[in-house]
Write an enzyme that holds these catalytic residues in place. Sequence first.
Site, PDB file in Angstrom:
ATOM      1  CD  GLU A  77      -1.311  25.638  -7.309  1.00 22.89           C
ATOM      2  OE1 GLU A  77      -1.541  24.970  -6.290  1.00 22.89           O
ATOM      3  OE2 GLU A  77      -1.853  26.725  -7.555  1.00 22.89           O
ATOM      4  CE  LYS A 118      -5.474  15.891  -5.135  1.00 19.42           C
ATOM      5  NZ  LYS A 118      -5.138  15.501  -3.789  1.00 19.42           N
ATOM      6  CG  ASP A 162      -0.384  11.834  -1.432  1.00 22.20           C
ATOM      7  OD1 ASP A 162      -1.421  12.101  -0.791  1.00 22.20           O
ATOM      8  OD2 ASP A 162      -0.091  10.695  -1.806  1.00 22.20           O
ATOM      9  CE1 TYR A 183      -3.956  23.846  -0.534  1.00 21.72           C
ATOM     10  CE2 TYR A 183      -1.988  22.465  -0.651  1.00 21.72           C
ATOM     11  CZ  TYR A 183      -3.286  22.690  -0.205  1.00 21.72           C
ATOM     12  OH  TYR A 183      -3.904  21.741   0.559  1.00 21.72           O
ATOM     13  CE  LYS A 216      -6.266  10.975  -6.918  1.00 28.06           C
ATOM     14  NZ  LYS A 216      -6.566  11.034  -5.514  1.00 28.06           N
ATOM     15  CB  CYS A 265      21.855 -17.645   9.558  1.00 24.77           C
ATOM     16  SG  CYS A 265      22.443 -16.740   8.109  1.00 24.77           S
ATOM     17  CB  CYS A 277      26.465 -18.848   7.801  1.00 22.00           C
ATOM     18  SG  CYS A 277      25.761 -18.081   9.269  1.00 22.00           S
ATOM     19  CB  CYS A 313      22.817 -14.387  11.161  1.00 20.36           C
ATOM     20  SG  CYS A 313      24.349 -15.341  11.023  1.00 20.36           S
ATOM     21  CB  CYS A 360      27.108 -14.485   8.415  1.00 21.66           C
ATOM     22  SG  CYS A 360      25.748 -14.827   7.277  1.00 21.66           S
TER      23      CYS A 360
HETATM   24  S1  IVH Z   1      -6.226  23.839  -3.431  1.00 23.85           S
HETATM   25  C1  IVH Z   1     -10.010  25.634  -2.825  1.00 23.85           C
HETATM   26  N1  IVH Z   1      -3.882  23.053  -4.270  1.00 23.85           N
HETATM   27  O1  IVH Z   1      -5.836  18.130  -2.234  1.00 23.85           O
HETATM   28  C2  IVH Z   1      -9.187  24.487  -3.168  1.00 23.85           C
HETATM   29  N2  IVH Z   1      -5.120  21.605  -2.848  1.00 23.85           N
HETATM   30  O2  IVH Z   1      -8.219  16.609  -2.921  1.00 23.85           O
HETATM   31  C3  IVH Z   1      -8.413  24.017  -2.001  1.00 23.85           C
HETATM   32  N3  IVH Z   1      -3.953  19.539  -2.298  1.00 23.85           N
HETATM   33  O3  IVH Z   1      -7.875  19.374   0.320  1.00 23.85           O
HETATM   34  C4  IVH Z   1      -7.347  23.120  -2.332  1.00 23.85           C
HETATM   35  N4  IVH Z   1      -2.141  19.965  -3.434  1.00 23.85           N
HETATM   36  O4  IVH Z   1      -5.362  19.017   0.811  1.00 23.85           O
HETATM   37  C5  IVH Z   1      -4.964  22.746  -3.541  1.00 23.85           C
HETATM   38  N5  IVH Z   1      -1.773  22.492  -5.045  1.00 23.85           N
HETATM   39  C6  IVH Z   1      -2.842  22.195  -4.318  1.00 23.85           C
HETATM   40  C7  IVH Z   1      -2.968  21.003  -3.609  1.00 23.85           C
HETATM   41  C8  IVH Z   1      -4.128  20.739  -2.879  1.00 23.85           C
HETATM   42  C9  IVH Z   1      -2.756  19.110  -2.648  1.00 23.85           C
HETATM   43  C10 IVH Z   1      -4.870  18.777  -1.451  1.00 23.85           C
HETATM   44  C11 IVH Z   1      -5.639  19.595  -0.433  1.00 23.85           C
HETATM   45  C12 IVH Z   1      -7.072  19.388  -0.796  1.00 23.85           C
HETATM   46  C13 IVH Z   1      -7.014  18.069  -1.491  1.00 23.85           C
HETATM   47  C14 IVH Z   1      -8.205  17.887  -2.395  1.00 23.85           C
END
Ligand code: IVH
Length: 700
Positions: free
Chosen positions: A127, A129, A131, A238, A326, A420, A423, A438, A443
Amino acid sequence: MTVTSRRKPPSPEASEGVPSRIRELVADLNRHLRLYHVEDAPLISDSEYDRRFRELEELERQHPEWVLPDSPTRRVGAPPAEGFTTVEHLRPMLSLDNVMDAEGMQGFDERIRRMLDREDPVAFHGEPKLDGASLELVYQGGALSVAATRGDGREGEDVTANARQILSVPLELTGAPETLSVYGEVLLPIKAFERLNRNRGERGQELFVNPRNAAAGSLRQLHDVDVERLRSLEFRAYAVGVGLPDGVATQREVMAFLAELGFVTSPESRVCASVAEAIAYHEELGAKRSDLPVEIDGSVFKVDSLAIQRDLGMLSRSPRWAIAFKFPAHQEHTVVEDIFTSVGRTGALTPVAKLRPVFVGGVTVSNASLHNQDEVDRKDVRVGDTVVIQRAGDVIPQVVSVVLDLRPKRTKRWVLPSHCPVCGTEAVRPEGEAVTRCPNPACPAKLRNRLLHIAGRGALDVDGLGEKLVEQLLDQGLVETPPDLFALTRESLLGLERMGEKSADNLIAALDKARDTTLPRFLIALGIPEVGAGVAELLATRFGDLEPLMAADAETLTAIEGVGPIIAEKVASHFADESVRSEIERFRSQGVRWPVSEPRDPSAEPEGRLAGHGFVLTGTLPGLSRSEAKARIEAAGGKVISAVSKKTSFVIAGESAGSKLRKAEELGVRVLDLEGLLALLAGELPLEEEEAAEEADAPS
Ligand code: IVH
């Protein structure tokens, strides 16, 4: 979840006898945790935080007796901030262990197989990750009862009221167990993030460092809650904490269960049969990263089988069966070689840091905007400083902070020039505004940047009209005002250096195409302050054409839901300007036009036979432009959307239709060609519910 009081800080005696370096690191890391999680205003880069964290971890590993009770290694987040009620999570909200490279990922896979005493490959669910900010949603009897941030993992902040405004947070579920808790991430899509910061910059408010901080900050608004901001957030689910039905045996099925209930899940997820496939998935995701609408910072792999997950169990902070892989850091250090002033299309003077080139987030960055004088003052960026640079996904590179320890002697505070730089006109900064401008309407910098804006994809979208060509057009005097663009001829273009016949023909064709536009695009092209795509759409719907919009006063404009008094005032005063009016006239006399529609209240439910039906257009419809098709569907009450889902009523497929047509076929969405659409609009083709009603009426 239960409401609890705030937790007590650790007792001072606890730190007796612990070396000062550890105490220092704990205090320092805790401060940065607060800045990051609670104040949404980090001072150091993530990689610098990780470095200090690892140093502490190492010291604690060697001397477990020195682990302080408030050590950041003991917790998974930051304690809840003052002001929110705290709630205890149904189950602790866990964090994930990290790896940074393929070797680390292989190590994770080996550890698992060793623990399971297994040689066969283990399948992982891959999946993105996400952010953003993690959130737990608890449903009782199918109704959303509590939404809580992660906080310290044990207890978080009750943000239910704010979370209820997020459109992808379902308020009611059908077919859900009595108690259900869902984990997921709250995200601010990158486009919305950029818009938010642009608006904040124009208002002199402090900018958010990245979409994650903006999402967390939006979710945790306490006073004067900005509902629009909450509506632009997205929740992706998730995991399930409590309430997973018995038959669900894999993470893939968990995601399907969530999707079935109406949650948004990451479409980029898939099962990887082995660690080698997982590594390939990670690389593919990395390549797609900058095209995704939301920010991701890696991939997450979860052992797909829930039975194996149970066998593997948990560590104190994270499950053994999941790992975050990561992407390389998106923050780097570099040196500010100079700070110069650029002049934008509205005449705004923007300080820009010229950087020693640095590779960050997949590209080399050599410039970063410092936005305005207030922002320069706030960060106190000076020539010669070492700064933390960040670039996330598509997001414009930003100077996050100055590394004060590395500041050379005898640096000076930086201030914008009084005149500016293009000009020479004296610059003005109106009382109470963040932007210095300006004021010279002629300009040359303004004209250049306006032309680029007009040619941009969100505005009139003139294919092939880039910086070089604009410079040439200006140098040769072929364009003196924006409407002159549409007076260009093949002959005049051929007079330009390095302009071949083919390029000239292409540009003329692109201009022809751009002439046929829509009202929202034209409004964006005008460059009215505060009017982005969303507001332009509202104005176009409410007035249907330009003349009634130009005649509207600020009061009428404020009555539109989503248009506040600041925007209303800017729009009204923009159209009151004689030079704006005459420019609009000249655009029109050069053939720029758009389809006119019936004025309609944008917040009212659409009326008409197609009300409640979503349409996706794909491919080219011979003889009917996309904007015309959209206008006619909307006039009949339908809505034109961009992505195909199960809820889409129709996909209108023209010539060379692509992936959207395939998706429609996969999902069983009704597909029509141009003729079908015209028949539907004319009432000759029944809608599904009309067909059903007819069948019910028909004598059997
Ligand atoms: S699962 C039991 N799945 O990353 C595991 N977390 O660094 C619970 N996060 O606290 C997390 N994408 O906020 C899971 N596909 C994903 C995620 C994910 C982002 C975040 C989440 C977690 C943090 C851990």
